[in-house]
Design a protein around this motif. Structure first.
Motif, short mmCIF file in Angstrom:
data_model
loop_
_atom_site.label_atom_id
_atom_site.label_comp_id
_atom_site.label_asym_id
_atom_site.label_seq_id
_atom_site.Cartn_x
_atom_site.Cartn_y
_atom_site.Cartn_z
N TYR A 182 -45.72 50.30 -2.81
CA TYR A 182 -46.07 51.40 -3.71
C TYR A 182 -44.78 52.02 -4.21
O TYR A 182 -43.93 52.40 -3.41
CB TYR A 182 -46.94 52.41 -2.97
CG TYR A 182 -47.44 53.55 -3.81
CD1 TYR A 182 -47.48 54.84 -3.28
CD2 TYR A 182 -47.88 53.36 -5.10
CE1 TYR A 182 -47.96 55.90 -4.01
CE2 TYR A 182 -48.36 54.42 -5.86
CZ TYR A 182 -48.40 55.68 -5.31
OH TYR A 182 -48.87 56.74 -6.06
N ILE A 216 -42.88 54.69 -7.24
CA ILE A 216 -43.13 55.85 -8.09
C ILE A 216 -41.88 56.17 -8.88
O ILE A 216 -40.76 56.06 -8.35
CB ILE A 216 -43.51 57.08 -7.24
CG1 ILE A 216 -44.65 56.76 -6.27
CG2 ILE A 216 -43.90 58.26 -8.14
CD1 ILE A 216 -44.83 57.82 -5.19
N LEU A 274 -42.57 54.15 -1.46
CA LEU A 274 -43.33 54.76 -0.38
C LEU A 274 -43.15 53.91 0.85
O LEU A 274 -43.35 52.69 0.81
CB LEU A 274 -44.80 54.85 -0.76
CG LEU A 274 -45.60 55.93 -0.02
CD1 LEU A 274 -45.08 57.30 -0.37
CD2 LEU A 274 -47.07 55.82 -0.34
N SER A 302 -45.39 53.15 6.28
CA SER A 302 -46.42 53.94 6.92
C SER A 302 -46.95 55.04 6.00
O SER A 302 -47.70 55.90 6.44
CB SER A 302 -45.89 54.57 8.21
OG SER A 302 -44.70 55.30 7.95
N TYR A 303 -46.58 55.00 4.74
CA TYR A 303 -47.07 55.94 3.73
C TYR A 303 -46.79 57.39 4.08
O TYR A 303 -47.48 58.28 3.64
CB TYR A 303 -48.57 55.77 3.50
CG TYR A 303 -48.97 54.42 2.97
CD1 TYR A 303 -49.87 53.62 3.66
CD2 TYR A 303 -48.45 53.95 1.77
CE1 TYR A 303 -50.24 52.39 3.17
CE2 TYR A 303 -48.82 52.71 1.28
CZ TYR A 303 -49.72 51.93 1.98
OH TYR A 303 -50.10 50.73 1.49
N ASP A 304 -45.76 57.62 4.89
CA ASP A 304 -45.55 58.98 5.35
C ASP A 304 -44.39 59.68 4.66
O ASP A 304 -44.17 60.85 4.90
CB ASP A 304 -45.34 59.00 6.86
CG ASP A 304 -44.15 58.14 7.26
OD1 ASP A 304 -43.87 58.10 8.47
OD2 ASP A 304 -43.54 57.51 6.39
N LYS A 305 -43.65 59.01 3.85
CA LYS A 305 -42.55 59.67 3.16
C LYS A 305 -42.18 58.85 1.94
O LYS A 305 -42.48 57.67 1.83
CB LYS A 305 -41.33 59.81 4.07
CG LYS A 305 -40.75 58.50 4.54
CD LYS A 305 -39.59 58.71 5.48
CE LYS A 305 -39.02 57.39 5.96
NZ LYS A 305 -37.92 57.57 6.93
N VAL A 306 -41.54 59.52 1.02
CA VAL A 306 -41.03 58.84 -0.16
C VAL A 306 -39.53 58.64 0.03
O VAL A 306 -38.82 59.58 0.36
CB VAL A 306 -41.31 59.68 -1.42
CG1 VAL A 306 -40.75 58.99 -2.65
CG2 VAL A 306 -42.80 59.91 -1.59
N PHE A 351 -36.23 58.03 -1.77
CA PHE A 351 -35.70 58.18 -3.11
C PHE A 351 -34.39 57.43 -3.29
O PHE A 351 -33.54 57.39 -2.41
CB PHE A 351 -35.45 59.65 -3.42
CG PHE A 351 -36.70 60.43 -3.73
CD1 PHE A 351 -37.45 60.98 -2.70
CD2 PHE A 351 -37.12 60.61 -5.02
CE1 PHE A 351 -38.60 61.70 -2.97
CE2 PHE A 351 -38.27 61.32 -5.31
CZ PHE A 351 -39.01 61.87 -4.28
N TYR A 394 -38.44 68.08 1.85
CA TYR A 394 -37.24 67.30 1.54
C TYR A 394 -36.07 68.25 1.34
O TYR A 394 -36.23 69.38 0.89
CB TYR A 394 -37.43 66.49 0.25
CG TYR A 394 -38.47 65.41 0.34
CD1 TYR A 394 -39.82 65.68 0.15
CD2 TYR A 394 -38.10 64.11 0.65
CE1 TYR A 394 -40.77 64.69 0.24
CE2 TYR A 394 -39.05 63.09 0.74
CZ TYR A 394 -40.38 63.40 0.53
OH TYR A 394 -41.33 62.41 0.63
N TRP A 422 -43.12 65.71 7.64
CA TRP A 422 -44.44 65.49 7.07
C TRP A 422 -45.48 66.12 7.98
O TRP A 422 -45.49 65.86 9.18
CB TRP A 422 -44.71 64.00 6.90
CG TRP A 422 -46.13 63.66 6.52
CD1 TRP A 422 -46.95 64.34 5.65
CD2 TRP A 422 -46.91 62.57 7.01
NE1 TRP A 422 -48.16 63.72 5.56
CE2 TRP A 422 -48.17 62.64 6.36
CE3 TRP A 422 -46.66 61.53 7.90
CZ2 TRP A 422 -49.18 61.69 6.60
CZ3 TRP A 422 -47.65 60.59 8.12
CH2 TRP A 422 -48.90 60.68 7.49
N GLY A 441 -52.00 59.75 2.37
CA GLY A 441 -50.67 59.16 2.47
C GLY A 441 -50.28 58.22 1.36
O GLY A 441 -49.13 58.16 0.97
#
Lengths: 112, 112
Positions: free
Chosen positions: A32, A34, A93, A96-100, A102, B35, B48, B97
């Motif tokens: 994923y 963004i 992403l 574990s989909y818990d943070k982005v 960057f 963040y 999170w 998430g």
């Protein structure tokens, strides 16, 4: 470790031209992605996202391309306008989909 | 629909003091993310929270902590402030998430 990076730290384009902002990611298992736009004094603004089961997604004046073979992501902005001037971040992403996660960001400057 | 709101906008503290930053997520979002955006370092994941529980934290010392309240709003607390804590602290929320995170405009924390 996981990381997302950008090829170009700065980009200047003429108003009306198309802009292309590139991004490399390191984790082939990420699914994923963004793109965010951050204007001065503001938080990142969601632009468009794409999942790994797609290779292209279009929005209003923006297109995101995903090349999983070479782990490359790009953001295309059509007919760039002065209001598009900002820092653009690609983000991944985490698994574990818990943070982005960057990337460092690309500063886009539109020349009137 | 109101976006993510953060308060205060600016906060000035001295070394050794404690700071509390607040975040209200978008209505209906249960996950809140924090963040740190320091000059030249990009966005670094801090914490999170989801459904009142801390789900993950980034590579920050324990003096960075927080909590999430029953109404899903959140606080970030930074104890024993150091000069290098000066940064923009961004809060984001999502409804689960694997959906995009939406950001507030941040709290600018300055340590003198």
């Amino acid at each position: 470790g996981e990381s997302v990076g950008l090829h170009l730290p700065t980009l200047s384009v003429q108003e009306g031209d198309n802009s292309i902002i590139n991004c490399a990611y390191s984790n082939s298992a990420s699914d994923y992605f963004i793109w965010y736009k951050q204007e001065s004094g503001k938080g990142p603004q969601f632009i468009i996202d794409i999942r790994s089961n797609m290779d292209k997604r279009q929005g209003q004046r923006v297109t995101v391309l995903l090349n999983k073979t070479v782990k490359h992501l790009s953001l295309q902005i059509a007919a760039t306008q002065p209001g598009d001037s900002a820092v653009y971040f690609c983000a991944e992403l985490g698994l574990s989909y818990d943070k982005v996660i960057f990337g460092p960001g690309t500063s886009l400057s539109v020349i009137p | 629909e109101a976006g993510v709101t953060q308060s205060p906008t600016h906060l000035i503290k001295t070394r050794g003091q404690q700071a509390t930053l607040r975040c209200s997520p978008i209505s209906g979002h249960t996950s809140v993310y924090w963040y740190q955006q320091a000059l030249g370092l990009g966005l670094q994941f801090l914490l999170w929270y989801d459904e009142g529980e801390e789900r993950n934290r980034g590579n920050f010392p324990p003096r960075f902590s927080g909590r999430q309240f029953p109404n899903y709003s959140s606080e970030l607390n930074v104890n024993a402030l150091e000069l290098e804590d000066s940064a923009l602290y961004l809060c984001a929320s999502s409804d689960r998430g694997n959906q995009p995170q939406h950001f507030g405009d941040g709290t600018r924390l300055s340590i003198l």
